[in-house]
Design an enzyme around this catalytic site. Structure first.
Site, PDB file in Angstrom:
ATOM      1  N   ASN A 114       0.858  -1.186   0.000  1.00  0.00           N
ATOM      2  CA  ASN A 114       0.000   0.000   0.000  1.00  0.00           C
ATOM      3  C   ASN A 114       0.900   1.245   0.000  1.00  0.00           C
ATOM      4  OD1 ASN A 114      -1.477   2.242   1.081  1.00  0.00           O
ATOM      5  ND2 ASN A 114      -3.079   0.823   1.708  1.00  0.00           N
ATOM      6  N   GLY A 123       0.270   4.344   0.131  1.00  0.00           N
ATOM      7  CA  GLY A 123      -0.084   5.346   1.150  1.00  0.00           C
ATOM      8  C   GLY A 123       0.566   5.016   2.470  1.00  0.00           C
ATOM      9  N   ASP A 133      -1.937  -3.702  10.018  1.00  0.00           N
ATOM     10  CA  ASP A 133      -3.324  -3.919   9.645  1.00  0.00           C
ATOM     11  C   ASP A 133      -4.127  -2.788  10.247  1.00  0.00           C
ATOM     12  OD1 ASP A 133      -4.890  -5.842   8.034  1.00  0.00           O
ATOM     13  OD2 ASP A 133      -6.171  -5.781   9.810  1.00  0.00           O
ATOM     14  N   GLY A 173      -6.867   6.461   0.745  1.00  0.00           N
ATOM     15  CA  GLY A 173      -7.994   5.700   1.279  1.00  0.00           C
ATOM     16  C   GLY A 173      -9.142   6.574   1.761  1.00  0.00           C
ATOM     17  N   TYR A 174      -9.511   6.363   3.023  1.00  0.00           N
ATOM     18  CA  TYR A 174     -10.680   7.047   3.597  1.00  0.00           C
ATOM     19  C   TYR A 174     -10.337   8.423   4.171  1.00  0.00           C
ATOM     20  CZ  TYR A 174     -12.553   2.292   3.270  1.00  0.00           C
ATOM     21  OH  TYR A 174     -12.949   1.074   2.808  1.00  0.00           O
ATOM     22  N   ASP A 175      -9.122   8.890   3.978  1.00  0.00           N
ATOM     23  CA  ASP A 175      -8.718  10.174   4.572  1.00  0.00           C
ATOM     24  C   ASP A 175      -9.686  11.330   4.253  1.00  0.00           C
ATOM     25  OD1 ASP A 175      -6.554   9.302   6.015  1.00  0.00           O
ATOM     26  OD2 ASP A 175      -5.076   9.788   4.479  1.00  0.00           O
ATOM     27  N   HIS A 202      -3.696   7.372  13.831  1.00  0.00           N
ATOM     28  CA  HIS A 202      -3.619   6.012  14.375  1.00  0.00           C
ATOM     29  C   HIS A 202      -2.249   5.382  14.084  1.00  0.00           C
ATOM     30  CE1 HIS A 202      -4.864   6.214  10.271  1.00  0.00           C
ATOM     31  NE2 HIS A 202      -4.957   4.922  10.083  1.00  0.00           N
ATOM     32  N   ARG A 203      -1.750   5.601  12.859  1.00  0.00           N
ATOM     33  CA  ARG A 203      -0.461   4.993  12.471  1.00  0.00           C
ATOM     34  C   ARG A 203       0.690   5.676  13.216  1.00  0.00           C
ATOM     35  NH1 ARG A 203      -1.759   4.839   7.774  1.00  0.00           N
ATOM     36  NH2 ARG A 203      -2.521   2.706   7.912  1.00  0.00           N
TER      37      ARG A 203
HETATM   38  P1  IMP Z   1      -5.140  -3.422   5.265  1.00  0.00           P
HETATM   39  O1  IMP Z   1      -4.479  -2.985   6.522  1.00  0.00           O
HETATM   40  O2  IMP Z   1      -4.196  -3.876   4.226  1.00  0.00           O
HETATM   41  O3  IMP Z   1      -6.234  -4.422   5.522  1.00  0.00           O
HETATM   42  O4  IMP Z   1      -5.810  -2.136   4.613  1.00  0.00           O
HETATM   43  C1  IMP Z   1      -6.301  -1.130   5.394  1.00  0.00           C
HETATM   44  C2  IMP Z   1      -7.225  -0.223   4.585  1.00  0.00           C
HETATM   45  O5  IMP Z   1      -7.802   0.690   5.520  1.00  0.00           O
HETATM   46  C3  IMP Z   1      -6.485   0.615   3.567  1.00  0.00           C
HETATM   47  O6  IMP Z   1      -6.456   0.008   2.308  1.00  0.00           O
HETATM   48  C4  IMP Z   1      -7.316   1.886   3.574  1.00  0.00           C
HETATM   49  O7  IMP Z   1      -8.455   1.704   2.787  1.00  0.00           O
HETATM   50  C5  IMP Z   1      -7.787   1.978   5.009  1.00  0.00           C
HETATM   51  N1  IMP Z   1      -6.852   2.799   5.807  1.00  0.00           N
HETATM   52  C6  IMP Z   1      -5.954   2.370   6.733  1.00  0.00           C
HETATM   53  N2  IMP Z   1      -5.255   3.403   7.232  1.00  0.00           N
HETATM   54  C7  IMP Z   1      -5.695   4.482   6.585  1.00  0.00           C
HETATM   55  C8  IMP Z   1      -5.337   5.854   6.638  1.00  0.00           C
HETATM   56  O8  IMP Z   1      -4.419   6.286   7.369  1.00  0.00           O
HETATM   57  N3  IMP Z   1      -6.019   6.667   5.823  1.00  0.00           N
HETATM   58  C9  IMP Z   1      -7.017   6.238   5.006  1.00  0.00           C
HETATM   59  N4  IMP Z   1      -7.384   4.984   4.888  1.00  0.00           N
HETATM   60  C10 IMP Z   1      -6.722   4.096   5.685  1.00  0.00           C
END
Ligand code: IMP
Length: 199
Positions: A10, A12, A73, A158-160, A185-186
């Site tokens: 990912n 992002g 995750d 993503g959902y930002d 969160h990250r």
């Molecule tokens: P996974 O952790 O690979 O299952 O994916 C997590 C998903 O959550 C991402 O593909 C985004 O759609 C969303 N997501 C996780 N963290 C963020 C963020 O910091 N901003 C926006 N979307 C997020």
């Protein structure tokens, strides 16, 4: 400096880790490596599953030495949707081709008058490969907020653009990356990881 294999494609997330973990050399998950399964019911299960999967693949196929594997995750948990899309955030509305459309579908799912409260959650799994990289662990971070009425801004991923962190009047899509990194969160999960590792 610890060399850390990031078990994610990912872009992002990768961009954010580069800013949030400046004291580590980050090794990207190779293009030829397989998709990592994430079949658990909880963020923690999935983070560990991805980290262990990446570790096993790297031990068999890795081309350089790394000290540890890091997997993330994460997802958006909306109270009015029983915590969804939650662990399914990456798979939500995959029939739609853009995040703008997926974000709109998510907003449209909210029943009229429902609470708009939501939170972003991130669980990191750290799995050492060598002796100098500390203990296997998971850490987490979350940021409370609410869903905006419409998507706003084009920063982040993503959902930002539909997430308003508590107390702010700009979405994560409108905030500069440096501002998101003060409260996301990250960022919180990375701070917990650094504290645990003493790094
Ligand atoms: P996974 O952790 O690979 O299952 O994916 C997590 C998903 O959550 C991402 O593909 C985004 O759609 C969303 N997501 C996780 N963290 C963020 C963020 O910091 N901003 C926006 N979307 C997020």
């Amino acid at each position: 400096m610890l060399r850390v294999l990031l078990a994610s494609r990912n872009v992002g997330k990768l961009r954010e880790f580069a800013a949030l973990l400046p004291g580590f050399t980050l090794v990207p998950w190779p293009a030829e490596a397989p998709e990592l399964p994430e079949t658990g019911a909880f963020f923690q299960d999935n983070a560990l599953q991805k980290a262990e999967g990446a570790r096993a693949w790297w031990l068999a196929h890795g081309t350089e030495s790394v000290d540890a594997v890091l997997a993330d995750d994460s997802g958006l948990c909306v109270d009015a949707l029983w915590g969804g899309p939650g662990v399914l955030s990456a798979r939500f509305a995959q029939d739609l081709s853009s995040y703008a459309e997926r974000n709109q579908r998510l907003l449209d799912l909210l029943p009229e008058g429902a609470a708009r409260t939501a939170r972003f959650v991130c669980v990191l799994a750290w799995v050492p490969l060598g002796g100098t990289a500390g203990e296997r662990c998971t850490v987490s971070g979350a940021v409370e907020g609410s869903l905006a009425l419409a998507h706003r801004g084009s920063q982040g991923f993503g959902y930002d653009p539909i997430f308003l962190p508590e107390g702010a009047d700009q979405t994560f899509g409108e905030l500069a990356a440096a501002s998101k990194h003060t409260l996301s969160h990250r960022a919180r999960a990375c701070a917990a990881l650094r504290a645990k590792l003493g790094a």
